[in-house]
Design a protein around this motif. Structure first.
Motif, PDB file in Angstrom:
ATOM      1  N   PHE A  51       0.836  -1.203   0.000  1.00  0.00           N
ATOM      2  CA  PHE A  51       0.000   0.000   0.000  1.00  0.00           C
ATOM      3  C   PHE A  51       0.874   1.259   0.000  1.00  0.00           C
ATOM      4  O   PHE A  51       0.679   2.164  -0.825  1.00  0.00           O
ATOM      5  N   TYR A  52       1.852   1.318   0.896  1.00  0.00           N
ATOM      6  CA  TYR A  52       2.713   2.505   0.962  1.00  0.00           C
ATOM      7  C   TYR A  52       3.582   2.650  -0.286  1.00  0.00           C
ATOM      8  O   TYR A  52       3.827   3.765  -0.746  1.00  0.00           O
ATOM      9  N   ARG A  53       4.015   1.544  -0.851  1.00  0.00           N
ATOM     10  CA  ARG A  53       4.799   1.593  -2.083  1.00  0.00           C
ATOM     11  C   ARG A  53       3.963   2.225  -3.203  1.00  0.00           C
ATOM     12  O   ARG A  53       4.435   3.106  -3.923  1.00  0.00           O
ATOM     13  N   VAL A  54       2.724   1.784  -3.336  1.00  0.00           N
ATOM     14  CA  VAL A  54       1.837   2.337  -4.368  1.00  0.00           C
ATOM     15  C   VAL A  54       1.511   3.796  -4.059  1.00  0.00           C
ATOM     16  O   VAL A  54       1.542   4.653  -4.939  1.00  0.00           O
ATOM     17  N   TYR A  55       1.218   4.086  -2.792  1.00  0.00           N
ATOM     18  CA  TYR A  55       0.889   5.466  -2.415  1.00  0.00           C
ATOM     19  C   TYR A  55       2.059   6.405  -2.729  1.00  0.00           C
ATOM     20  O   TYR A  55       1.868   7.492  -3.284  1.00  0.00           O
ATOM     21  N   ASN A  56       3.267   5.991  -2.375  1.00  0.00           N
ATOM     22  CA  ASN A  56       4.441   6.834  -2.629  1.00  0.00           C
ATOM     23  C   ASN A  56       4.676   7.057  -4.116  1.00  0.00           C
ATOM     24  O   ASN A  56       5.170   8.112  -4.513  1.00  0.00           O
ATOM     25  N   ALA A  57       4.323   6.088  -4.930  1.00  0.00           N
ATOM     26  CA  ALA A  57       4.522   6.221  -6.386  1.00  0.00           C
ATOM     27  C   ALA A  57       3.429   7.054  -7.041  1.00  0.00           C
ATOM     28  O   ALA A  57       3.711   7.878  -7.919  1.00  0.00           O
ATOM     29  N   LEU A  58       2.180   6.865  -6.624  1.00  0.00           N
ATOM     30  CA  LEU A  58       1.056   7.524  -7.309  1.00  0.00           C
ATOM     31  C   LEU A  58       0.504   8.748  -6.592  1.00  0.00           C
ATOM     32  O   LEU A  58      -0.104   9.611  -7.223  1.00  0.00           O
ATOM     33  N   GLY A  59       0.652   8.792  -5.266  1.00  0.00           N
ATOM     34  CA  GLY A  59       0.114   9.919  -4.521  1.00  0.00           C
ATOM     35  C   GLY A  59      -1.406   9.912  -4.487  1.00  0.00           C
ATOM     36  O   GLY A  59      -2.055   8.897  -4.686  1.00  0.00           O
ATOM     37  N   TYR A  60      -1.967  11.086  -4.253  1.00  0.00           N
ATOM     38  CA  TYR A  60      -3.403  11.268  -4.081  1.00  0.00           C
ATOM     39  C   TYR A  60      -4.016  11.842  -5.353  1.00  0.00           C
ATOM     40  O   TYR A  60      -3.385  12.613  -6.055  1.00  0.00           O
ATOM     41  N   GLY A  61      -5.273  11.465  -5.632  1.00  0.00           N
ATOM     42  CA  GLY A  61      -6.007  12.124  -6.695  1.00  0.00           C
ATOM     43  C   GLY A  61      -6.549  11.226  -7.795  1.00  0.00           C
ATOM     44  O   GLY A  61      -7.332  11.683  -8.615  1.00  0.00           O
ATOM     45  N   PHE A  62      -6.152   9.968  -7.825  1.00  0.00           N
ATOM     46  CA  PHE A  62      -6.689   9.052  -8.827  1.00  0.00           C
ATOM     47  C   PHE A  62      -7.960   8.383  -8.296  1.00  0.00           C
ATOM     48  O   PHE A  62      -8.242   8.408  -7.109  1.00  0.00           O
ATOM     49  N   LEU A  63      -8.700   7.760  -9.193  1.00  0.00           N
ATOM     50  CA  LEU A  63      -9.861   6.979  -8.803  1.00  0.00           C
ATOM     51  C   LEU A  63      -9.415   5.679  -8.127  1.00  0.00           C
ATOM     52  O   LEU A  63      -8.310   5.184  -8.359  1.00  0.00           O
ATOM     53  N   GLU A  64     -10.306   5.106  -7.329  1.00  0.00           N
ATOM     54  CA  GLU A  64     -10.000   3.864  -6.612  1.00  0.00           C
ATOM     55  C   GLU A  64      -9.492   2.767  -7.542  1.00  0.00           C
ATOM     56  O   GLU A  64      -8.596   2.006  -7.190  1.00  0.00           O
ATOM     57  N   LYS A  65     -10.075   2.665  -8.723  1.00  0.00           N
ATOM     58  CA  LYS A  65      -9.714   1.591  -9.660  1.00  0.00           C
ATOM     59  C   LYS A  65      -8.238   1.653 -10.046  1.00  0.00           C
ATOM     60  O   LYS A  65      -7.591   0.610 -10.219  1.00  0.00           O
ATOM     61  N   VAL A  66      -7.698   2.852 -10.176  1.00  0.00           N
ATOM     62  CA  VAL A  66      -6.271   3.007 -10.510  1.00  0.00           C
ATOM     63  C   VAL A  66      -5.427   2.401  -9.392  1.00  0.00           C
ATOM     64  O   VAL A  66      -4.489   1.637  -9.652  1.00  0.00           O
ATOM     65  N   TYR A  67      -5.758   2.737  -8.156  1.00  0.00           N
ATOM     66  CA  TYR A  67      -5.001   2.200  -7.021  1.00  0.00           C
ATOM     67  C   TYR A  67      -5.184   0.689  -6.895  1.00  0.00           C
ATOM     68  O   TYR A  67      -4.235  -0.035  -6.598  1.00  0.00           O
ATOM     69  N   GLU A  68      -6.387   0.230  -7.136  1.00  0.00           N
ATOM     70  CA  GLU A  68      -6.656  -1.209  -7.084  1.00  0.00           C
ATOM     71  C   GLU A  68      -5.804  -1.952  -8.106  1.00  0.00           C
ATOM     72  O   GLU A  68      -5.181  -2.972  -7.785  1.00  0.00           O
ATOM     73  N   ASN A  69      -5.761  -1.448  -9.318  1.00  0.00           N
ATOM     74  CA  ASN A  69      -4.960  -2.090 -10.363  1.00  0.00           C
ATOM     75  C   ASN A  69      -3.469  -2.046 -10.039  1.00  0.00           C
ATOM     76  O   ASN A  69      -2.750  -3.028 -10.266  1.00  0.00           O
ATOM     77  N   ALA A  70      -3.004  -0.932  -9.487  1.00  0.00           N
ATOM     78  CA  ALA A  70      -1.587  -0.831  -9.103  1.00  0.00           C
ATOM     79  C   ALA A  70      -1.270  -1.797  -7.962  1.00  0.00           C
ATOM     80  O   ALA A  70      -0.219  -2.449  -7.960  1.00  0.00           O
ATOM     81  N   MET A  71      -2.179  -1.891  -7.002  1.00  0.00           N
ATOM     82  CA  MET A  71      -1.991  -2.847  -5.907  1.00  0.00           C
ATOM     83  C   MET A  71      -1.914  -4.271  -6.444  1.00  0.00           C
ATOM     84  O   MET A  71      -1.084  -5.067  -6.002  1.00  0.00           O
ATOM     85  N   MET A  72      -2.766  -4.598  -7.400  1.00  0.00           N
ATOM     86  CA  MET A  72      -2.748  -5.940  -7.996  1.00  0.00           C
ATOM     87  C   MET A  72      -1.387  -6.254  -8.602  1.00  0.00           C
ATOM     88  O   MET A  72      -0.860  -7.350  -8.433  1.00  0.00           O
ATOM     89  N   ILE A  73      -0.821  -5.296  -9.316  1.00  0.00           N
ATOM     90  CA  ILE A  73       0.503  -5.492  -9.928  1.00  0.00           C
ATOM     91  C   ILE A  73       1.533  -5.812  -8.858  1.00  0.00           C
ATOM     92  O   ILE A  73       2.313  -6.767  -8.982  1.00  0.00           O
ATOM     93  N   GLU A  74       1.528  -5.022  -7.797  1.00  0.00           N
ATOM     94  CA  GLU A  74       2.519  -5.209  -6.735  1.00  0.00           C
ATOM     95  C   GLU A  74       2.294  -6.504  -5.945  1.00  0.00           C
ATOM     96  O   GLU A  74       3.250  -7.184  -5.579  1.00  0.00           O
ATOM     97  N   LEU A  75       1.045  -6.836  -5.673  1.00  0.00           N
ATOM     98  CA  LEU A  75       0.753  -8.075  -4.957  1.00  0.00           C
ATOM     99  C   LEU A  75       1.220  -9.288  -5.766  1.00  0.00           C
ATOM    100  O   LEU A  75       1.791 -10.233  -5.211  1.00  0.00           O
ATOM    101  N   LYS A  76       0.989  -9.242  -7.068  1.00  0.00           N
ATOM    102  CA  LYS A  76       1.440 -10.348  -7.928  1.00  0.00           C
ATOM    103  C   LYS A  76       2.958 -10.432  -7.962  1.00  0.00           C
ATOM    104  O   LYS A  76       3.527 -11.519  -7.953  1.00  0.00           O
ATOM    105  N   LYS A  77       3.637  -9.269  -8.019  1.00  0.00           N
ATOM    106  CA  LYS A  77       5.105  -9.251  -7.995  1.00  0.00           C
ATOM    107  C   LYS A  77       5.640  -9.948  -6.757  1.00  0.00           C
ATOM    108  O   LYS A  77       6.693 -10.574  -6.792  1.00  0.00           O
TER     109      LYS A  77
END
Length: 124
Positions: free
Chosen positions: A14-40
């Motif tokens: 979560f913090y890795r994604v937050y630090n990369a993307l910051g605030y202001g995107f829709l939930e779906k963007v964060y969800e998709n980014a989290m999926m990438i990182e969880l799979k990694k």
């Protein structure tokens, strides 16, 4: 703490994604980014997993958990100014309606926020 190592790993992601993307995107963007990182990290994750709400042995509603990680932890993602009590209630209801006992509510708001909830199956 139940599933502590797993929730700690999800929180790091979560913090890795937050630090990369910051605030202001829709939930779906964060969800998709989290999926990438969880799979990694090799974590088995189901995105938009259906949750049936049962009353009197009948389905009376269906919701979708943003993620279920390793079939153990429900992750609910928000992207708003701050978390509200109804957000926590939503996560608790997801836990009540499933056999999952641990949930994380994460918010990609102006400041990163997270809440960990546990609802023991013996109390359901």
């Amino acid at each position: 703490m139940k599933h502590q190592a797993l929730t700690e790993e999800i929180i790091k992601i979560f913090y890795r994604v937050y630090n990369a993307l910051g605030y202001g995107f829709l939930e779906k963007v964060y969800e998709n980014a989290m999926m990438i990182e969880l799979k990694k990290e090799g974590l088995s994750t189901i995105q938009q997993s259906p949750i049936n709400v049962i009353y009197s042995d009948q389905i009376v509603g269906q919701y979708f958990a943003d993620m279920i990680v390793d079939e153990k932890v429900i992750v609910e993602i928000k992207a708003k100014k701050y978390l509200m009590p109804e957000d926590e209630a939503q996560l608790l209801n997801y836990l009540k309606a499933t056999d999952k006992e641990v949930g994380l509510l994460i918010n990609f708001g102006p400041k990163p926020e997270l809440t960990r909830k546990v609802f023991d199956n013996s109390k359901k």
